[in-house]
Design a protein around this motif. Sequence first.
Motif, PDB file in Angstrom:
ATOM      1  N   ASP A   1     -12.361  14.613  -4.112  1.00 30.08           N
ATOM      2  CA  ASP A   1     -12.301  14.117  -2.751  1.00 30.08           C
ATOM      3  C   ASP A   1     -10.852  14.174  -2.268  1.00 30.08           C
ATOM      4  OD1 ASP A   1     -12.361  12.628  -0.407  1.00 30.08           O
ATOM      5  OD2 ASP A   1     -13.737  11.154  -1.227  1.00 30.08           O
ATOM      6  N   ARG A   2     -10.607  14.835  -1.168  1.00 24.91           N
ATOM      7  CA  ARG A   2      -9.248  15.023  -0.639  1.00 24.91           C
ATOM      8  C   ARG A   2      -8.591  13.716  -0.210  1.00 24.91           C
ATOM      9  NH1 ARG A   2      -8.504  20.787   1.395  1.00 24.91           N
ATOM     10  NH2 ARG A   2     -10.359  21.767   0.559  1.00 24.91           N
ATOM     11  N   TYR A   3      -9.389  12.721   0.107  1.00 22.00           N
ATOM     12  CA  TYR A   3      -8.844  11.428   0.513  1.00 22.00           C
ATOM     13  C   TYR A   3      -7.868  10.896  -0.531  1.00 22.00           C
ATOM     14  CZ  TYR A   3      -8.559   6.369   0.879  1.00 22.00           C
ATOM     15  OH  TYR A   3      -8.095   5.094   0.908  1.00 22.00           O
ATOM     16  N   TYR A   4      -8.220  10.980  -1.790  1.00 19.55           N
ATOM     17  CA  TYR A   4      -7.379  10.413  -2.843  1.00 19.55           C
ATOM     18  C   TYR A   4      -6.084  11.192  -3.015  1.00 19.55           C
ATOM     19  CZ  TYR A   4     -11.236   7.349  -3.807  1.00 19.55           C
ATOM     20  OH  TYR A   4     -12.213   6.408  -3.684  1.00 19.55           O
ATOM     21  N   TYR A   5      -6.112  12.495  -2.802  1.00 13.74           N
ATOM     22  CA  TYR A   5      -4.882  13.275  -2.866  1.00 13.74           C
ATOM     23  C   TYR A   5      -3.953  12.858  -1.730  1.00 13.74           C
ATOM     24  CZ  TYR A   5      -6.933  16.262  -6.411  1.00 13.74           C
ATOM     25  OH  TYR A   5      -7.481  16.724  -7.570  1.00 13.74           O
ATOM     26  N   TYR A   6      -4.512  12.681  -0.548  1.00 16.09           N
ATOM     27  CA  TYR A   6      -3.745  12.249   0.615  1.00 16.09           C
ATOM     28  C   TYR A   6      -3.196  10.838   0.394  1.00 16.09           C
ATOM     29  CZ  TYR A   6      -2.819  11.005   5.494  1.00 16.09           C
ATOM     30  OH  TYR A   6      -2.243  10.578   6.644  1.00 16.09           O
ATOM     31  N   LYS A   7      -3.987   9.978  -0.183  1.00 13.37           N
ATOM     32  CA  LYS A   7      -3.595   8.585  -0.436  1.00 13.37           C
ATOM     33  C   LYS A   7      -2.342   8.519  -1.300  1.00 13.37           C
ATOM     34  CE  LYS A   7      -5.356   4.237  -2.319  1.00 13.37           C
ATOM     35  NZ  LYS A   7      -6.533   3.519  -2.785  1.00 13.37           N
ATOM     36  N   GLN A   8      -2.211   9.432  -2.262  1.00 14.67           N
ATOM     37  CA  GLN A   8      -1.062   9.420  -3.161  1.00 14.67           C
ATOM     38  C   GLN A   8       0.254   9.444  -2.382  1.00 14.67           C
ATOM     39  OE1 GLN A   8      -3.185   9.336  -6.775  1.00 14.67           O
ATOM     40  NE2 GLN A   8      -1.010   9.413  -6.672  1.00 14.67           N
ATOM     41  N   VAL A   9       0.363  10.311  -1.377  1.00 20.13           N
ATOM     42  CA  VAL A   9       1.614  10.437  -0.630  1.00 20.13           C
ATOM     43  C   VAL A   9       1.766   9.320   0.392  1.00 20.13           C
ATOM     44  CG1 VAL A   9       2.944  11.900   0.943  1.00 20.13           C
ATOM     45  CG2 VAL A   9       1.740  12.912  -0.988  1.00 20.13           C
ATOM     46  N   THR A  10       0.680   8.966   1.074  1.00 21.54           N
ATOM     47  CA  THR A  10       0.797   7.960   2.131  1.00 21.54           C
ATOM     48  C   THR A  10       1.100   6.578   1.570  1.00 21.54           C
ATOM     49  OG1 THR A  10      -1.602   7.613   2.200  1.00 21.54           O
ATOM     50  CG2 THR A  10      -0.673   9.222   3.743  1.00 21.54           C
ATOM     51  N   ARG A  11       0.710   6.295   0.364  1.00 20.28           N
ATOM     52  CA  ARG A  11       1.061   5.006  -0.259  1.00 20.28           C
ATOM     53  C   ARG A  11       2.528   5.002  -0.684  1.00 20.28           C
ATOM     54  NH1 ARG A  11      -0.118   0.673  -0.497  1.00 20.28           N
ATOM     55  NH2 ARG A  11      -0.209   0.281  -2.697  1.00 20.28           N
ATOM     56  N   ALA A  12       3.065   6.156  -1.021  1.00 19.20           N
ATOM     57  CA  ALA A  12       4.457   6.232  -1.478  1.00 19.20           C
ATOM     58  C   ALA A  12       5.440   6.127  -0.314  1.00 19.20           C
ATOM     59  CB  ALA A  12       4.684   7.532  -2.238  1.00 19.20           C
ATOM     60  N   GLY A  13       5.194   6.847   0.749  1.00 18.61           N
ATOM     61  CA  GLY A  13       6.093   6.866   1.894  1.00 18.61           C
ATOM     62  C   GLY A  13       5.751   5.772   2.885  1.00 18.61           C
ATOM     63  N   GLN A  14       6.365   4.627   2.751  1.00 20.22           N
ATOM     64  CA  GLN A  14       6.078   3.468   3.598  1.00 20.22           C
ATOM     65  C   GLN A  14       7.076   3.373   4.752  1.00 20.22           C
ATOM     66  OE1 GLN A  14       3.357   1.183   3.168  1.00 20.22           O
ATOM     67  NE2 GLN A  14       2.791   3.006   2.025  1.00 20.22           N
TER      68      GLN A  14
END
Length: 109
Positions: A1-14
Amino acid sequence: DRYYYYKQVTRAGQPGSRVAEVINLDPALGAIAFKGTEPDQQDAFVLVNKSDTYKQVTLYIHGSESTDFQIFRTCEGENYKSLGTQSTKDGAMVYGCPARSVTTFFSIL
């Protein structure tokens, strides 16, 4: 699921964090790093293994006051799975990076 790949970066860059310099010599790997600018904001970096093979990498971490990092990974069969913590030794850590994976490392404050 692409959502989890996207989540990795968006959680890091706050919000408020700065993009930090990354040097990467392996074209099969991608990396991005963020420096927290507030006292309670974590440093974070994301490692992407775009290849079809496992890679063992040595990560040299400069500019973070933390020596301990919480790790989350997404790859086949894992969606933002917590891998616990890993510490640096002399400013570096060795990490086993599965094929087609995204891993986020968050500094422990």
